[in-house]
Design an enzyme around this catalytic site. Structure first.
Site, PDB file in Angstrom:
ATOM      1  N   CYS A  42       0.824  -1.204   0.000  1.00 26.85           N
ATOM      2  CA  CYS A  42       0.000   0.000   0.000  1.00 26.85           C
ATOM      3  C   CYS A  42       0.855   1.250   0.000  1.00 26.85           C
ATOM      4  O   CYS A  42       2.073   1.193   0.081  1.00 26.85           O
ATOM      5  CB  CYS A  42      -0.916   0.012   1.228  1.00 26.85           C
ATOM      6  N   GLY A  70      -1.274   0.684  -5.005  1.00 28.32           N
ATOM      7  CA  GLY A  70      -2.545   0.045  -4.695  1.00 28.32           C
ATOM      8  C   GLY A  70      -3.671   0.693  -5.456  1.00 28.32           C
ATOM      9  O   GLY A  70      -3.787   1.919  -5.474  1.00 28.32           O
ATOM     10  N   ASN A  76       0.971   0.712   5.992  1.00 31.36           N
ATOM     11  CA  ASN A  76       1.609   0.001   4.887  1.00 31.36           C
ATOM     12  C   ASN A  76       2.479  -1.080   5.486  1.00 31.36           C
ATOM     13  O   ASN A  76       3.359  -0.790   6.303  1.00 31.36           O
ATOM     14  CB  ASN A  76       2.456   0.951   4.046  1.00 31.36           C
ATOM     15  N   GLY A  77       2.247  -2.337   5.085  1.00 39.11           N
ATOM     16  CA  GLY A  77       3.044  -3.443   5.605  1.00 39.11           C
ATOM     17  C   GLY A  77       2.173  -4.608   6.016  1.00 39.11           C
ATOM     18  O   GLY A  77       1.014  -4.723   5.619  1.00 39.11           O
ATOM     19  N   TYR A 118      11.124  -3.339  -7.854  1.00 37.72           N
ATOM     20  CA  TYR A 118       9.826  -3.336  -8.528  1.00 37.72           C
ATOM     21  C   TYR A 118       8.842  -2.270  -8.067  1.00 37.72           C
ATOM     22  O   TYR A 118       8.264  -1.569  -8.876  1.00 37.72           O
ATOM     23  CB  TYR A 118       9.176  -4.716  -8.371  1.00 37.72           C
ATOM     24  N   CYS A 122      16.266  -6.287   3.429  1.00 37.98           N
ATOM     25  CA  CYS A 122      15.599  -7.578   3.622  1.00 37.98           C
ATOM     26  C   CYS A 122      15.668  -8.319   2.299  1.00 37.98           C
ATOM     27  O   CYS A 122      15.193  -7.830   1.270  1.00 37.98           O
ATOM     28  CB  CYS A 122      14.145  -7.382   4.041  1.00 37.98           C
TER      29      CYS A 122
END
Length: 468
Positions: free
Chosen positions: A12, A38, A112-113, A252, A444
């Site tokens: 998001c 989104g 967001n997450g 991306y 990550c």
């Protein structure tokens, strides 16, 4: 070209303003610039200092926020959200910001997450009498805040945030203040800017450019910002932090004109393409990229390889990104509608097709077929990231493990399935070095390596590694 995801996870975008008479209008423009994050739901909540008012709906920013809707949103502060709804997680009630009213005041949340311990916390809260109105993990924070035994709002929020595990960038607004929080690993991007005397917060810096705001800095892992009539105060709810920004933001998700921790996304992707040309030299006539997120990498590959870059694929601008589509059948139809091969460019040519990732392989197979149908004599697929072999638990749109084509198939097997003449992935080392990072990466890389920065709870693991 990412695949469908199930459950509560979402990718998001969030945007917030404090201290501007046109807060709602600025948030509208900010959300529009974040629409790529989104496309299924959006909302704005404003504060006039006395009450919170919200408008939300399922659809695009331009569809939901009509002139009539915007007339309802008057205030000096606002938070907004654009949402990618996941299977089982759609519906009006899950569109954010979530807005709660109680005798002690109102509270709005934009997130967001994804929380990896959401189910555990929900069970705990329900056993204590909480009743959840949505299936979104975002609502967990509201219950934790209201159940906190602390008197001050700041302490309530800090205590609640300390109980969360996973990826989260939060905007939390009451009638009198706006709070901004980022998880202790900084998995999601979140930045602070200013517009005159006003403060602005956004998932990506491209939103600042749209409204003429000036970038100030990134929100730090474990940081809690409090913005009110007294100004801005920085606090911490987590003392132990380790920066682990999601690598897929660079590969991306983020717009190429955004900067994340001082790294321009376009430049990062172009460098990935250059590294790929070094690792995978191929004799060909033209290089083309899959619009839009792969264009930067394709330009970098062509520049480093000394092969002309051409627009071999054209995107229909009236069709959304395929990963946004909530079902496999819709997604495959979306691929057919959104891309066309340019026969005049690829006919009779050996084509290098650059893409950012392969998840299921269905989209890659269709694009290779499009190019060959248009007369390409060879199609060599090069991917500007390593194979995605593991699910993401933090809100990025990757599937259950057995749906990831690279989890149980070799590169050669994938090549055969997508019909390419050759297939090459960028190495993990090459991807990290493309961002100018040597030694221990501050990213990550869980979806590539299976090594995650946080504990993953058993019920979450069971969901992602087995079909539901």
């Amino acid at each position: 070209m990412l695949a469908e995801i199930k459950g509560l996870n979402e990718e998001c975008g969030i945007f917030g303003v404090w201290g501007h008479k046109d807060a709602a209008q600025l948030t509208y423009y900010g959300l529009h610039s974040l629409q790529h994050r989104g496309q299924e739901g959006t909302g704005i909540v404003v504060s006039d200092g006395k009450q919170l008012t919200g408008v939300k709906g399922e659809g695009l920013v331009t569809e939901i926020f009509t002139a009539e809707a915007m007339k309802q949103l008057n205030g000096h502060a606002a938070i907004g959200h654009v949402r990618y709804a996941t299977a089982g997680g759609g519906g009006y009630e899950n569109v954010q910001p979530l807005l709660f009213h109680s005798q002690s005041g109102s509270l709005a949340l934009a997130h967001n997450g994804n929380l990896v311990n959401a189910n555990s916390l929900k069970h705990q809260l329900e056993s204590q009498g909480s009743i959840f109105q949505t299936s979104s993990d975002t609502e967990v924070l509201a219950h934790l805040i209201r159940r906190s035994g602390y008197k001050e709002m700041r302490d309530q929020v800090k205590n609640a945030l300390s109980m969360l595990k996973g990826a989260y960038a939060y905007l939390i607004m009451t009638e009198t203040e706006l709070m901004v929080a980022l998880d202790p690993h900084g998995l999601r991007p979140l930045s602070l800017g200013c517009l005159g005397e006003a403060y602005v917060i956004a998932s990506e810096t491209c939103a600042f450019d749209v409204i003429g705001a000036e970038y100030t800095r990134d929100i730090m892992p474990g940081e809690l910002l409090i913005i009110n009539e007294k100004g801005l105060t920085s606090d911490r709810f987590a003392l132990s932090t380790t920066k682990s920004m999601c690598m897929m933001e660079y590969v991306y998700f983020s717009r190429p004109d955004s900067n994340i921790h001082g790294i321009n996304v376009h430049t990062a992707r172009k460098n990935m393409g250059k590294r790929l040309a070094f690792e995978a030299p191929i004799e060909a006539d033209v290089v083309t990229g899959v619009p839009d997120s792969s264009i930067s990498a394709a330009i970098g590959y062509a520049e480093a390889a000394g092969i002309p870059y051409e627009m071999g694929l054209i995107k229909n601008r009236y069709v959304g990104r395929t990963f946004i589509q909530p079902s496999q059948s819709l997604r495959e139809q979306g691929v057919k509608m959104k891309l066309s091969a340019v026969r005049g460019v690829v006919e009779g040519k050996r084509v290098i097709m650059v893409d950012d990732s392969i998840v299921r392989g269905t989209t890659s197979r269709r694009i290779v077929s499009l190019l060959k149908e248009a007369g390409a004599t060879e199609v060599h697929v090069v991917i500007s990231s390593p194979p995605i072999t593991n699910p993401c638990f933090y809100g990025i749109d990757t599937s259950t493990k057995e749906e990831l084509i690279a989890s149980d198939k070799s590169v050669e097997e994938i090549r055969q399935l997508i019909g390419a003449d050759s297939l090459t992935f960028l190495s993990l080392e090459g991807m990290v070095k493309a961002l100018g990072q040597d030694g221990e990466p501050k990213f990550c890389l869980g979806c590539f390596t299976g090594n995650y920065p946080t504990e993953i709870y058993p019920d979450t693991l069971q969901y992602y590694y087995q079909r539901g």
